[in-house]
Design an enzyme around this catalytic site. Structure first.
Site, PDB file in Angstrom:
ATOM      1  N   PHE A 203      61.263 -13.622   1.177  1.00 32.27           N
ATOM      2  CA  PHE A 203      61.694 -12.436   0.434  1.00 32.27           C
ATOM      3  C   PHE A 203      62.816 -11.789   1.228  1.00 32.27           C
ATOM      4  O   PHE A 203      62.596 -11.243   2.316  1.00 32.27           O
ATOM      5  CB  PHE A 203      60.564 -11.435   0.219  1.00 32.27           C
ATOM      6  CG  PHE A 203      61.029 -10.229  -0.568  1.00 32.27           C
ATOM      7  CD1 PHE A 203      61.094 -10.289  -1.950  1.00 32.27           C
ATOM      8  CD2 PHE A 203      61.455  -9.080   0.069  1.00 32.27           C
ATOM      9  CE1 PHE A 203      61.559  -9.202  -2.684  1.00 32.27           C
ATOM     10  CE2 PHE A 203      61.925  -7.988  -0.654  1.00 32.27           C
ATOM     11  CZ  PHE A 203      61.970  -8.050  -2.034  1.00 32.27           C
TER      12      PHE A 203
ATOM     13  N   ASP B  13      66.078 -12.300   9.612  1.00 33.60           N
ATOM     14  CA  ASP B  13      65.936 -11.149   8.721  1.00 33.60           C
ATOM     15  C   ASP B  13      64.810 -10.279   9.274  1.00 33.60           C
ATOM     16  O   ASP B  13      63.635 -10.550   9.073  1.00 33.60           O
ATOM     17  CB  ASP B  13      65.616 -11.616   7.301  1.00 33.60           C
ATOM     18  CG  ASP B  13      65.461 -10.463   6.319  1.00 33.60           C
ATOM     19  OD1 ASP B  13      65.329  -9.306   6.765  1.00 33.60           O
ATOM     20  OD2 ASP B  13      65.438 -10.716   5.100  1.00 33.60           O
TER      21      ASP B  13
ATOM     22  N   LYS C  31      65.838  -0.798   6.483  1.00 36.66           N
ATOM     23  CA  LYS C  31      64.629   0.014   6.346  1.00 36.66           C
ATOM     24  C   LYS C  31      64.498   1.070   7.441  1.00 36.66           C
ATOM     25  O   LYS C  31      65.072   2.138   7.348  1.00 36.66           O
ATOM     26  CB  LYS C  31      63.402  -0.877   6.234  1.00 36.66           C
ATOM     27  CG  LYS C  31      63.363  -1.683   4.928  1.00 36.66           C
ATOM     28  CD  LYS C  31      62.016  -2.300   4.689  1.00 36.66           C
ATOM     29  CE  LYS C  31      62.019  -3.217   3.474  1.00 36.66           C
ATOM     30  NZ  LYS C  31      62.281  -2.541   2.204  1.00 36.66           N
TER      31      LYS C  31
END
Length: 410
Positions: A148, A233, A262
């Site tokens: 994801f 990531d 984030k």
């Protein structure tokens, strides 16, 4: 526990308005949050909930963190946006300190995690053509099953999640997907046109999937020997969540490229970044990539405080210690309503026995008990409370989860 209402909009009205006028791209739990402080949030009716999701790690440092709010307020009175057509006084300090935190040379700031991934893909292709010498339009990138990395059209094209992928083609070519955790499959997939391996050191959305201990070190060896970029990531796993600055640190692996987001924006502003050495990130030229809001002064002010907090090592240590506390409790539930527990630091994926209920049903039970968690892939609950959570509150959440496991679906 009830407190005076914090909003003039009732929960019923808020849910109705959202249902009528917000696109249905999410299926949220039926709670309408109005404020937050630390690890706690309060809904429009004054009910308090312990947040054990932390906005998918975006709120690692807690809601309304005093240091981050102060930095934001101070910057709001100065200037918030200049675009990258001009310099501003915080971009230099931000990129310098973030580069130092990651041990790299250069930083390319963007806004969201998906933008960081898209940027990383462009950088890898440009590096392949301009440095490695790959033939034009021939570059390929190795990715993993269960990944994801966001929901842009390029990214969902190499997803194997039908909810993310189906109905959104045609997709961008140039990606090869192999089994997560299988370094041999990566080696077999690499050819002379491979420019990068894009990996989540721990797969978050897939259910907090932790790879075998030799996986990341083997990827590092394979990429080095094959002259291929290793891109980590770390949008969900990075910046303190797993008890280290980056999840890659758990295996003493240094990737060629970090993708961050984030928590970098402190839960206040969208802020992401690609961080790499000059040989890699220096391939991007003026006009080839950009963002009006990327690296804006307000985001940089907040991001600087985040970096300085992490530079002390205190959030990482707290996540390690509280993570051990949480993991000890969760492991004890295996065989008692839980079939498996995975995770690192203050981040765990818990597979619920289907006899007990679905992941969504467990999340709804926890909501009724004053705790916010989120399910994924039907049977998994994720726990990722803010790193500032009080140990006693964390223990209480584990007690309530144990009680919720004892319930049965109606």
């Amino acid at each position: 526990m009830l407190h005076p209402g914090t909003s003039s909009v009732s929960a019923t009205d808020a849910l109705h308005l959202e249902d009528e006028h917000a696109a249905h791209n999410y299926a949220p739990l039926p709670v309408v949050i109005a404020s937050g402080d630390g690890a706690w949030v309060t809904d429009v009716d004054g009910n308090r909930y312990l947040d054990c999701l932390a906005a998918y790690s975006a709120v690692n440092f807690g809601h309304s963190n005093p240091r981050l709010v102060a930095a934001a307020k101070e910057q709001l009175d100065r200037i918030t946006l200049t675009s990258r057509a001009f310099h501003h006084d915080l971009l230099g300090p931000f990129v310098t300190e973030l580069a130092a935190l990651a041990g790299k040379d250069l930083v390319l700031p963007m806004n969201t995690g998906a933008e960081a991934v898209e940027t990383g893909i462009k950088v890898a292709r440009a590096w392949g053509y301009r440095v490695k010498g790959v033939a034009a339009h021939a570059a390929n990138i190795v990715v993993f099953h269960g990944n994801f990395h966001g929901r842009t059209t390029t990214i969902v094209g190499f997803s194997d999640d039908p909810d993310a992928r189906d109905g959104f083609g045609p997709f961008t070519p140039g990606f090869r997907s192999v089994a997560y955790g299988d370094a041999g499959a990566v080696a077999a997939a690499i050819d002379e046109n491979t420019v990068a391996v894009l990996v989540e050191p721990i797969q978050g959305e897939a259910g907090v999937i932790v790879p075998p201990d030799d996986f990341l070190p083997e990827l590092r060896r394979i990429c080095t020997e094959s002259r291929v970029l290793l891109i980590a990531d770390e949008v969900q796993s990075g910046l303190g969540r797993v008890g280290e600055t980056f999840a890659s640190d758990l295996w003493s692996v240094v990737p060629d490229v970090y993708l961050l987001g984030k928590a970098l924006g402190g839960g206040i502003m969208p802020l992401s970044a690609v961080v790499a050495d000059r040989e890699v990130l220096g391939v991007i030229r003026p006009g080839e990539h950009g963002s009006t809001f990327g690296g804006n002064p307000l985001a940089c002010a907040i991001g600087l405080e985040v970096i300085r907090m992490l530079a002390t090592g205190e959030p990482q240590q707290r996540a390690r210690e509280l993570g051990e506390r949480m993991r000890g409790r969760l492991d004890a539930f295996v065989g008692h309503g839980v079939t498996a527990v995975r995770g690192a630091g203050l981040w765990a994926g818990v597979d619920v026995d289907p006899v007990i209920g679905t992941g969504r049903e467990l999340a709804e039970r926890m909501l009724r008990r004053g705790i916010l968690v989120k399910d994924t892939h039907g049977a998994t609950i994720r726990f990722a409370p803010p790193i500032v959570v009080d140990p006693a509150d964390l223990d209480w959440a584990m007690d309530e989860f144990e009680a919720a496991l004892r319930e049965r679906s109606a």
